[in-house]
Design an enzyme around this catalytic site. Structure first.
Site, PDB file in Angstrom:
ATOM      1  N   ASP A   1      -7.051   4.384  -4.535  1.00 57.58           N
ATOM      2  CA  ASP A   1      -7.661   4.264  -3.209  1.00 57.58           C
ATOM      3  C   ASP A   1      -8.270   5.649  -2.955  1.00 57.58           C
ATOM      4  O   ASP A   1      -8.487   6.413  -3.915  1.00 57.58           O
ATOM      5  CB  ASP A   1      -6.618   3.876  -2.142  1.00 57.58           C
ATOM      6  CG  ASP A   1      -7.262   3.437  -0.827  1.00 57.58           C
ATOM      7  OD1 ASP A   1      -7.730   2.296  -0.744  1.00 57.58           O
ATOM      8  OD2 ASP A   1      -7.333   4.241   0.122  1.00 57.58           O
TER       9      ASP A   1
ATOM     10  N   LYS B   1       0.862  -1.193   0.000  1.00 59.40           N
ATOM     11  CA  LYS B   1       0.000   0.000   0.000  1.00 59.40           C
ATOM     12  C   LYS B   1       0.889   1.231   0.000  1.00 59.40           C
ATOM     13  O   LYS B   1       2.024   1.183   0.476  1.00 59.40           O
ATOM     14  CB  LYS B   1      -0.872   0.016   1.262  1.00 59.40           C
ATOM     15  CG  LYS B   1      -2.096   0.900   1.150  1.00 59.40           C
ATOM     16  CD  LYS B   1      -3.260   0.159   0.515  1.00 59.40           C
ATOM     17  CE  LYS B   1      -4.419   1.060   0.193  1.00 59.40           C
ATOM     18  NZ  LYS B   1      -5.587   0.266  -0.235  1.00 59.40           N
TER      19      LYS B   1
HETATM   20  P1  NDP Z   1     -12.905   7.896  -2.820  1.00 63.00           P
HETATM   21  O1  NDP Z   1     -11.857   8.906  -2.607  1.00 63.00           O
HETATM   22  O2  NDP Z   1     -13.432   7.669  -4.196  1.00 63.00           O
HETATM   23  O3  NDP Z   1     -14.164   8.178  -1.885  1.00 63.00           O
HETATM   24  C1  NDP Z   1     -14.062   8.266  -0.490  1.00 63.00           C
HETATM   25  C2  NDP Z   1     -15.380   8.749   0.056  1.00 63.00           C
HETATM   26  O4  NDP Z   1     -15.339   8.708   1.467  1.00 63.00           O
HETATM   27  C3  NDP Z   1     -15.670  10.186  -0.323  1.00 63.00           C
HETATM   28  O5  NDP Z   1     -17.058  10.358  -0.434  1.00 63.00           O
HETATM   29  C4  NDP Z   1     -15.101  10.965   0.844  1.00 63.00           C
HETATM   30  O6  NDP Z   1     -15.718  12.238   1.039  1.00 63.00           O
HETATM   31  C5  NDP Z   1     -15.408  10.034   1.996  1.00 63.00           C
HETATM   32  N1  NDP Z   1     -14.343  10.152   3.008  1.00 63.00           N
HETATM   33  C6  NDP Z   1     -13.036   9.984   2.835  1.00 63.00           C
HETATM   34  N2  NDP Z   1     -12.346  10.208   3.944  1.00 63.00           N
HETATM   35  C7  NDP Z   1     -13.231  10.530   4.848  1.00 63.00           C
HETATM   36  C8  NDP Z   1     -13.116  10.861   6.188  1.00 63.00           C
HETATM   37  N3  NDP Z   1     -11.934  10.929   6.823  1.00 63.00           N
HETATM   38  N4  NDP Z   1     -14.256  11.129   6.852  1.00 63.00           N
HETATM   39  C9  NDP Z   1     -15.438  11.066   6.207  1.00 63.00           C
HETATM   40  N5  NDP Z   1     -15.597  10.741   4.922  1.00 63.00           N
HETATM   41  C10 NDP Z   1     -14.516  10.484   4.254  1.00 63.00           C
HETATM   42  O7  NDP Z   1     -12.315   6.532  -2.221  1.00 63.00           O
HETATM   43  P2  NDP Z   1     -12.812   5.041  -2.470  1.00 63.00           P
HETATM   44  O8  NDP Z   1     -14.280   5.001  -2.666  1.00 63.00           O
HETATM   45  O9  NDP Z   1     -11.915   4.440  -3.482  1.00 63.00           O
HETATM   46  O10 NDP Z   1     -12.437   4.370  -1.058  1.00 63.00           O
HETATM   47  C11 NDP Z   1     -13.351   4.267   0.018  1.00 63.00           C
HETATM   48  C12 NDP Z   1     -12.901   3.182   0.976  1.00 63.00           C
HETATM   49  O11 NDP Z   1     -12.871   1.927   0.289  1.00 63.00           O
HETATM   50  C13 NDP Z   1     -11.503   3.347   1.563  1.00 63.00           C
HETATM   51  O12 NDP Z   1     -11.492   2.783   2.857  1.00 63.00           O
HETATM   52  C14 NDP Z   1     -10.637   2.499   0.635  1.00 63.00           C
HETATM   53  O13 NDP Z   1      -9.447   2.086   1.272  1.00 63.00           O
HETATM   54  C15 NDP Z   1     -11.578   1.337   0.389  1.00 63.00           C
HETATM   55  N6  NDP Z   1     -11.348   0.518  -0.802  1.00 63.00           N
HETATM   56  C16 NDP Z   1     -11.240   1.074  -2.043  1.00 63.00           C
HETATM   57  C17 NDP Z   1     -11.073   0.269  -3.152  1.00 63.00           C
HETATM   58  C18 NDP Z   1     -11.010   0.812  -4.526  1.00 63.00           C
HETATM   59  O14 NDP Z   1     -10.900   0.020  -5.465  1.00 63.00           O
HETATM   60  N7  NDP Z   1     -11.112   2.112  -4.755  1.00 63.00           N
HETATM   61  C19 NDP Z   1     -10.953  -1.192  -3.014  1.00 63.00           C
HETATM   62  C20 NDP Z   1     -11.156  -1.680  -1.671  1.00 63.00           C
HETATM   63  C21 NDP Z   1     -11.331  -0.839  -0.624  1.00 63.00           C
HETATM   64  P3  NDP Z   1     -15.432  13.458   0.028  1.00 63.00           P
HETATM   65  O15 NDP Z   1     -16.326  13.222  -1.156  1.00 63.00           O
HETATM   66  O16 NDP Z   1     -15.800  14.654   0.821  1.00 63.00           O
HETATM   67  O17 NDP Z   1     -13.984  13.392  -0.319  1.00 63.00           O
HETATM   68  O1  2IT Z   2      -7.952  -1.457  -0.738  1.00 60.42           O
HETATM   69  C1  2IT Z   2      -7.908  -1.949  -1.890  1.00 60.42           C
HETATM   70  O2  2IT Z   2      -8.047  -3.151  -2.074  1.00 60.42           O
HETATM   71  C2  2IT Z   2      -7.697  -1.036  -3.011  1.00 60.42           C
HETATM   72  N1  2IT Z   2      -7.627   0.167  -2.821  1.00 60.42           N
HETATM   73  C3  2IT Z   2      -7.549  -1.579  -4.411  1.00 60.42           C
HETATM   74  C4  2IT Z   2      -6.147  -2.069  -4.641  1.00 60.42           C
HETATM   75  C5  2IT Z   2      -5.830  -2.511  -6.048  1.00 60.42           C
HETATM   76  O3  2IT Z   2      -4.653  -2.842  -6.244  1.00 60.42           O
HETATM   77  O4  2IT Z   2      -6.700  -2.529  -6.906  1.00 60.42           O
END
Ligand code: NDP
Ligand code: 2IT
Length: 444
Positions: free
Chosen positions: A166, A126
């Protein structure tokens, strides 16, 4: 003291000020006691747990870039290459002001077990930076990404370490980073996933985490005699994971009534309008107040609050430690049947325990959000064979992977007499494969 307790104590002592990393290690090692106690002497002799909790390599570097006013800004970049026993390091890059070494280590540690659960040959890593893309111009984001990749490019590669998106890292950031990697290394290779479709990206990668979450939840509900149609679902977040979780839940006939961002949340009893949400968040990069302004049925609230809305299924899809003990109590009091994590570690340890002891089906993120990284691994396969598969082909592989993950964690829990405890099931199933590969490769 048991071996598990010894190693947890060591992790806390050796990694001060990293509470999220301590939390992730405790969750995993606590639930592995059943397996570790049976093999304690052999594991202790090989320092297996010490090797598991110490990353293979940790990179921390300076990221200088010039803002639109000509001012030089300096951020800190991180890449933690945690474990490569079953494949090249694989995991996302988080760009958020809260990023520090402890957060990247918790995410990297989780990723090792998650990637193992996908059944695909990917190790865990990561990275990210405390850079905040919010409010920056495209040029500023490009300047940051190019500087970040200038250093990172020395340590990654299609067969070494393959970063992805992420929080805060989406298609725009991946594009700028890919361009800079290619320019520096003079190699066109699948060094990043989540790429755009015109330069080696995979169809369905954008949707994969959210869709995968729902494929797993649907299978779990089916195995408990329930279907998705007519269910009320509460979602937090409004980013990549949340948007496609909402879309797939609705396609399955459920009604999703909430979403949230870092400043507030929406209650929309008519069901979230996904196209409007995409316009507000993916195109305009705006606040949820704009969603409420454009939709009569929606009410906007400042702060946090989605878990107070009565639901059958709750899907935390924003960030770590966003579902606390009081939220868990509220969900149980409101009759919630299932909680599945779209985000990484969104539920605190006490909230998880409360949900489990009160009969709520609980799936940890390392199982339920594995669809994103699994589809990244499918993107790597397509890049290696220089082919692109259709949306349907990728989506159907994703469905199979998520259904398999559910049955694997369910079976692992049953095998150790913990039926229905998917935390134990996921950690044991993920651990067994990594340990078998580590043992085969000797003391490295
Ligand atoms: P994004 O940046 O696309 O979206 C994050 C969302 O969460 C936004 O709406 C953001 O608000 C909100 N957010 C972020 N930080 C905070 C915080 N500290 N407090 C409150 N709200 C918050 O990220 P992802 O959707 O990609 O990721 C979301 C979660 O999923 C994370 O935990 C990530 O590690 C996990 N994840 C992501 C994967 C991926 O493929 N993208 C895969 C597996 C897990 P705002 O719109 O205001 O920024
Ligand atoms: O938390 C996760 O699994 C991710 N942000 C996606 C990682 C990836 O390599 O697609």
């Amino acid at each position: 003291m048991s071996y598990v307790d010894e190693v947890i104590a060591q992790v806390i002592e050796k990694n001060p000020s990293q509470p999220e990393f301590h939390q992730a290690v405790k969750e995993v090692l606590d639930s592995l006691r059943l397996v570790i106690d049976q093999n304690e002497d052999a594991y202790r002799k090989d320092a297996l747990l010490e090797r598991l909790v110490n990353p293979e390599r940790q990179l921390i570097f300076r990221v200088p870039w010039v803002d639109d006013k000509g001012q030089v800004q300096v951020n800190t970049g991180y890449r933690v290459q945690f474990n490569s026993a079953i494949g090249p390091y694989k995991g996302g890059l988080r760009l958020h002001p809260s990023v520090n070494l402890g957060i990247i280590k918790f995410l990297g540690f989780e990723q090792v077990f998650k990637n193992s659960l996908t059944g695909l040959p990917i190790g865990g890593g990561k990275g990210g930076s405390d850079f905040d893309p919010k409010g920056k111009s495209d040029r500023e984001v490009m300047a940051f990404c190019q500087s970040f990749m200038t250093e990172l490019s020395k340590y990654i590669g299609a067969d070494t370490d393959v970063p992805a998106g992420d929080i805060g890292t989406g298609a725009r950031e991946i594009g700028y980073m890919f361009g800079q990697y290619k320019r520096l290394q003079n190699r066109y290779e699948g060094v990043l996933t989540g790429k755009g479709l015109s330069y080696g990206g995979s169809l369905a990668r954008t949707e994969a985490t959210g869709y995968g979450l729902l494929y797993l939840v649907q299978e779990m509900m089916k195995c408990h005699g329930e279907e998705m149609t007519g269910k009320t679902v509460v979602v937090s977040g409004a980013g990549n994971v949340a948007i496609y979780a909402i879309q797939k839940a609705q396609q399955m006939g459920a009604k999703v009534v909430t979403c949230s961002d870092s400043t507030g949340w929406i209650y929309d009893p008519e069901g979230i309008d996904v196209e409007l949400l995409q316009e507000v968040k993916e195109v305009k990069r705006a606040r949820l107040t704009e969603y409420a302004a454009a939709r009569e049925s929606a009410v906007y609230h400042e702060g946090r609050g989605v878990w107070a809305i009565p639901c059958d299924i709750a899907l935390p899809c924003a960030t770590q430690n966003e579902l606390l003990i009081d939220d868990a109590k509220q969900l149980v009091a409101n009759g919630c049947k299932a909680v599945a994590e779209g985000a990484n570690m969104p539920t605190t340890l006490d909230a998880t325990e409360y949900l489990q002891t009160n009969g709520v089906l609980f799936v940890p993120g390392k199982a339920s959000n594995a669809g994103g990284v699994a589809t990244s691994a499918l993107e790597m396969t397509q890049n290696s064979e220089r082919l692109s598969w259709s949306f349907e082909e990728v989506d159907s592989k994703l469905q199979n992977i998520m259904i398999n993950i559910y049955h694997n964690i369910d079976n692992a829990a049953k095998k150790y007499g913990k039926e229905g405890n998917y935390v134990v099931g996921a950690n044991i199933a993920g651990f067994e494969k990594v340990v078998s590969a580590m043992n085969a490769q000797g003391i490295v």
